[in-house]
Design an enzyme around this catalytic site. Structure first.
Site, PDB file in Angstrom:
ATOM      1  CB  SER A 308      -0.960  -0.043   1.194  1.00  0.00           C
ATOM      2  OG  SER A 308      -1.969   0.907   1.040  1.00  0.00           O
ATOM      3  CE  LYS A 333      -5.223  -1.538   0.147  1.00  0.00           C
ATOM      4  NZ  LYS A 333      -5.524  -0.106   0.325  1.00  0.00           N
ATOM      5  CD  GLN A 337      -8.847   0.536   1.255  1.00  0.00           C
ATOM      6  OE1 GLN A 337      -7.706   0.811   1.605  1.00  0.00           O
ATOM      7  NE2 GLN A 337      -9.102  -0.099   0.116  1.00  0.00           N
TER       8      GLN A 337
END
Length: 489
Positions: A308, A333, A337
């Site tokens: 991420s 990833k 969010q």
């Protein structure tokens, strides 16, 4: 298609954080700065609730259960279960519903304080799989590794459980033991880990200076305080005459978007892209750097536990700052969010994937990861499995535990002569020699005491920076760049 669910696995002192700390658009005021808050995306999220017929259908189901189920039911659990069902139906490992306690832990995790064993896990086809142990955590010290599959905890199977329910099995007071049965690729039998639950007081940034002016900064996670801490450590190294930098984000599971952008701006020239964020309408928000480049070479270390935000930093430094990436392919990833913590009004929280992120060149790395410029593997003994302490290994045994014991013996200088799993006389001699060096009964048998001593000696060797292939390659590359720069003057 493989179904995954992911949470941050931090369990201790009756506290549980039930989400993966991934790339998050928080709704905290201090993240509402230019180009970092994701306000354009958030404003586009629909706020429509249930239609009348939909609400009637759910209400009818609730009434039928309460009226007809053969046991008394907890209405709150039914409602929470309905929300969890909606999240499960998305098939997205990063969209989660959290009750009040779990939501509180999520907020604490963003702030960089933790309680638990310290490992990030996901649910893959009904199995709990480790994404990454947090460096220095009880899980890391016990030997948990990325891609380990946790089969059971204290004798209770985790297979088929909802991820939050599986993680709840790990809960317990600080100082208590969590006995994990783990399946690791390459081992025929499950491995047992005994992990003592503890507080994880996470310092997200550490630094040191090597010889020849090579600075090293390790980032374990991108929490709210990480940006400021990074600037402090970077300035300290620069004030001490640093000539080149190694940034280490191995086993870093991610964090807050604004923080990684802030850190990337220390190296990406003004106007060049750090990251692009694309919503479901394929509208992109571009995040150009407001900072400047550095006059010294930069190398970034990563591995399969780098996810991420770590991947955003890697992509930005590689494509916009000319940095060299060393190590292993990253996790992969590539989604963003946001958390909704006010709408329910009861302390619970919904974390929803609202967009995907792309590298400066427009590449989506989701489920593919970023390839290093220089692929460097660690020594084989870095990933050796712990030994089963309930079994005693003796002459003429032939199994994976023997093989792992042989790998350990060889790594710490007691040469067994083979590493194929057969316990021959040479292996027995090596075991006796090791036992004598540790003042254990030198009978040539690997019992629990010998196994624990072997593992302790191996951990010490692994923790020695001299044996870290990836780090050493990174330092060497920076020194090479420093030398080349000096020769061109």
């Amino acid at each position: 298609m493989m179904k995954k669910r992911t949470v941050l696995f931090l369990v201790a002192a009756s506290m549980l954080c039930g989400v993966l700390l991934t790339m998050v658009f928080t709704q905290l005021p201090n993240l509402a700065g230019s180009g970092a808050s994701g306000e354009g995306l958030l404003a586009s999220i629909a706020k429509n609730g249930l239609e009348q017929e939909e609400a009637k259908k759910i209400g009818t189901a609730l009434d039928l259960i309460e009226s007809n189920y053969y046991k008394d039911v907890d209405r709150d659990k039914l409602v929470d279960g309905a929300i969890n069902g909606m999240m499960e139906s998305l098939g997205d490992p990063y969209s989660n519903y959290m009750g009040k306690v779990t939501a509180e832990q999520f907020e604490e995790s963003i702030e960089g304080s933790f309680s638990g064993i310290g490992a990030e896990v996901s649910s893959v086809d009904g199995y709990v799989e480790v994404v990454s142990p947090i460096k220095g955590s009880p899980a890391d010290k016990a030997g948990i590794r990325a891609k380990d599959v946790i089969l059971s905890v204290n004798g209770e199977s985790l297979q088929g459980l909802d991820l939050n329910a599986a993680v709840a099995k790990i809960r317990g007071p600080k100082g208590s033991k969590a006995v994990l049965k783990v399946k690791r690729s390459g081992t025929a039998e499950p491995i047992e880990f005994v992990i003592v639950r503890d507080d994880v007081d996470l310092e997200t940034v550490t630094s040191r200076m090597e010889s020849n002016g090579v600075g090293i900064i390790e980032i374990s996670q991108f929490s709210l305080n990480t940006g400021d801490r990074f600037k402090e450590e970077l300035k300290n190294l620069e004030d001490r005459g640093m000539k080149g930098l190694v940034i280490d984000v191995r086993n870093n599971p991610g964090g807050v978007l604004a923080v990684v952008i802030d850190i990337a701006e220390q190296f990406v020239p003004k106007g060049k892209l750090i990251v692009q964020v694309e919503d479901k309408e394929q509208k992109r928000e571009k995040h150009p750097s407001q900072g400047s480049s550095k006059p010294y070479p930069v190398v970034l270390l990563m591995n399969k536990g780098s996810a991420s935000a770590s991947e955003i930093l890697a992509g930005a430094l590689q494509e916009s700052a000319g940095a060299i990436l060393i190590g292993e392919n990253s996790f992969g990833k590539g989604t963003v969010q946001t958390s909704f913590d006010k709408q329910f009004g009861d302390g619970s929280l919904l974390k929803v994937t609202i967009a995907k992120w792309l590298t400066p060149n427009g590449t989506w790395i989701h489920e593919k990861g970023i390839k290093p410029d220089m692929k460097v593997a660690q020594p084989a003994y870095f990933s050796v499995a712990p030994l089963d302490k309930k079994k005693t290994l003796t002459y003429d045994s032939n199994n994976s535990d023997v093989m792992n014991a042989q790998i350990m013996l060889d790594a710490i200088g007691f040469k067994p002569g083979r590493k194929d799993g057969y316990f021959d006389r040479a292996t027995e001699k090596a075991v006796k020699s090791f036992q004598s060096s540790r003042k254990l009964k030198a009978d040539g048998k690997v019992n629990a005491a010998t196994a624990e001593a072997l593992e302790a000696a191996l951990i010490k060797k692994i923790q020695d920076p001299e044996n870290d292939n990836q780090l050493n390659r990174g330092i060497a590359e920076v020194r090479k760049e420093i030398a080349a720069k000096a020769s061109n003057k």
